[in-house]
Design a protein around this motif. Structure first.
Motif, PDB file in Angstrom:
ATOM      1  N   UNK A  49       0.829  -1.205   0.000  1.00 18.18           N
ATOM      2  CA  UNK A  49       0.000   0.000   0.000  1.00 18.18           C
ATOM      3  C   UNK A  49       0.859   1.250   0.000  1.00 18.18           C
ATOM      4  N   UNK A  50       2.141   1.064   0.306  1.00 15.44           N
ATOM      5  CA  UNK A  50       3.082   2.179   0.282  1.00 15.44           C
ATOM      6  C   UNK A  50       4.432   1.635  -0.167  1.00 15.44           C
ATOM      7  N   UNK A  51       5.028   2.298  -1.147  1.00 15.24           N
ATOM      8  CA  UNK A  51       6.362   1.930  -1.614  1.00 15.24           C
ATOM      9  C   UNK A  51       7.261   3.148  -1.507  1.00 15.24           C
ATOM     10  N   UNK A  52       8.408   2.959  -0.891  1.00 14.00           N
ATOM     11  CA  UNK A  52       9.393   4.022  -0.762  1.00 14.00           C
ATOM     12  C   UNK A  52      10.691   3.505  -1.378  1.00 14.00           C
ATOM     13  N   UNK A  53      11.231   4.280  -2.312  1.00  7.12           N
ATOM     14  CA  UNK A  53      12.461   3.855  -2.970  1.00  7.12           C
ATOM     15  C   UNK A  53      13.224   5.077  -3.455  1.00  7.12           C
ATOM     16  N   UNK A 103      13.690   0.671  -8.355  1.00  7.74           N
ATOM     17  CA  UNK A 103      14.557   1.485  -7.510  1.00  7.74           C
ATOM     18  C   UNK A 103      14.990   0.728  -6.276  1.00  7.74           C
ATOM     19  N   UNK A 104      15.783   1.393  -5.476  1.00  8.88           N
ATOM     20  CA  UNK A 104      16.369   0.858  -4.249  1.00  8.88           C
ATOM     21  C   UNK A 104      15.326   0.896  -3.123  1.00  8.88           C
ATOM     22  N   UNK A 105      14.992  -0.257  -2.578  1.00 12.24           N
ATOM     23  CA  UNK A 105      14.007  -0.373  -1.497  1.00 12.24           C
ATOM     24  C   UNK A 105      14.428   0.440  -0.278  1.00 12.24           C
ATOM     25  N   UNK A 106      13.498   1.225   0.234  1.00 14.76           N
ATOM     26  CA  UNK A 106      13.739   2.034   1.431  1.00 14.76           C
ATOM     27  C   UNK A 106      12.761   1.643   2.541  1.00 14.76           C
ATOM     28  N   UNK A 107      13.083   2.093   3.759  1.00 12.93           N
ATOM     29  CA  UNK A 107      12.214   1.867   4.909  1.00 12.93           C
ATOM     30  C   UNK A 107      10.851   2.499   4.668  1.00 12.93           C
ATOM     31  N   UNK A 108       9.860   1.994   5.380  1.00 15.00           N
ATOM     32  CA  UNK A 108       8.467   2.443   5.340  1.00 15.00           C
ATOM     33  C   UNK A 108       7.667   1.845   4.190  1.00 15.00           C
ATOM     34  N   UNK A 109       8.291   1.009   3.342  1.00 17.10           N
ATOM     35  CA  UNK A 109       7.528   0.277   2.334  1.00 17.10           C
ATOM     36  C   UNK A 109       6.646  -0.711   3.084  1.00 17.10           C
ATOM     37  N   UNK A 110       5.327  -0.688   2.830  1.00 16.70           N
ATOM     38  CA  UNK A 110       4.356  -1.357   3.690  1.00 16.70           C
ATOM     39  C   UNK A 110       3.444  -2.294   2.898  1.00 16.70           C
TER      40      UNK A 110
END
Length: 142
Positions: A49-53, A103-110
């Motif tokens: 539901x959330x992707x951060x990269x 892209x590069x996976x970051x924290x907060x990807x949910x």
């Protein structure tokens, strides 16, 4: 190019992440709990539901990154990468209803519904990741 060779494969770890669990944080936690320092990711699929990269934006000597946060129904098609000295470095392929992103996976990807991730431990490596003079990550033997 520098090459590092492990002594073989160890434990296989399969993670089943559920709604609202954070992908990178969950992986890091399990690696720490299991004492796994080096691994390869073999598979990762799921829904987010959330992707951060982040992704690179040019050709400068030192990387210039753009950080992106998406909050939509998102399919996780792939994670690829390695774990060195307990720290994951994963890139992902994701898509929402209109666009595919990498892209590069970051924290907060949910996770929205589930994510299934498998990793295989590499035995016999003693590496660490450090930044060189251009702020680019390289491996060094410990």
């Amino acid at each position: 190019m520098r090459t590092f060779i492990g002594e073989g494969l160890g434990r296989v770890v399969v993670l089943n992440l559920q709604r609202d669990e954070k992908v990178l944080e969950s992986i890091r936690g399990q690696l720490a709990e299991l004492g796994i320092k080096n691994a390869i990711i073999t598979s990762a699929i799921g829904s987010l539901k959330k992707a951060v990269f982040h992704r690179v934006t040019g050709f400068e000597k030192s990387p210039v990154d753009e950080f992106v946060t998406l909050e939509n129904p998102i399919e996780l098609a792939s994670l690829q990468g390695v774990v060195i000295d307990g720290e994951p470095h994963f890139h992902m392929v994701i898509s929402d209803l209109g666009t595919t992103y990498t892209g590069h996976l970051e924290e907060e990807t949910t996770v929205v519904y589930l994510a299934e991730i498998s990793l295989v431990e590499i035995k016999g490596l003693a590496l660490k990741r450090v930044k060189d003079e251009n702020n680019i990550a390289v491996f060094e033997e410990k």
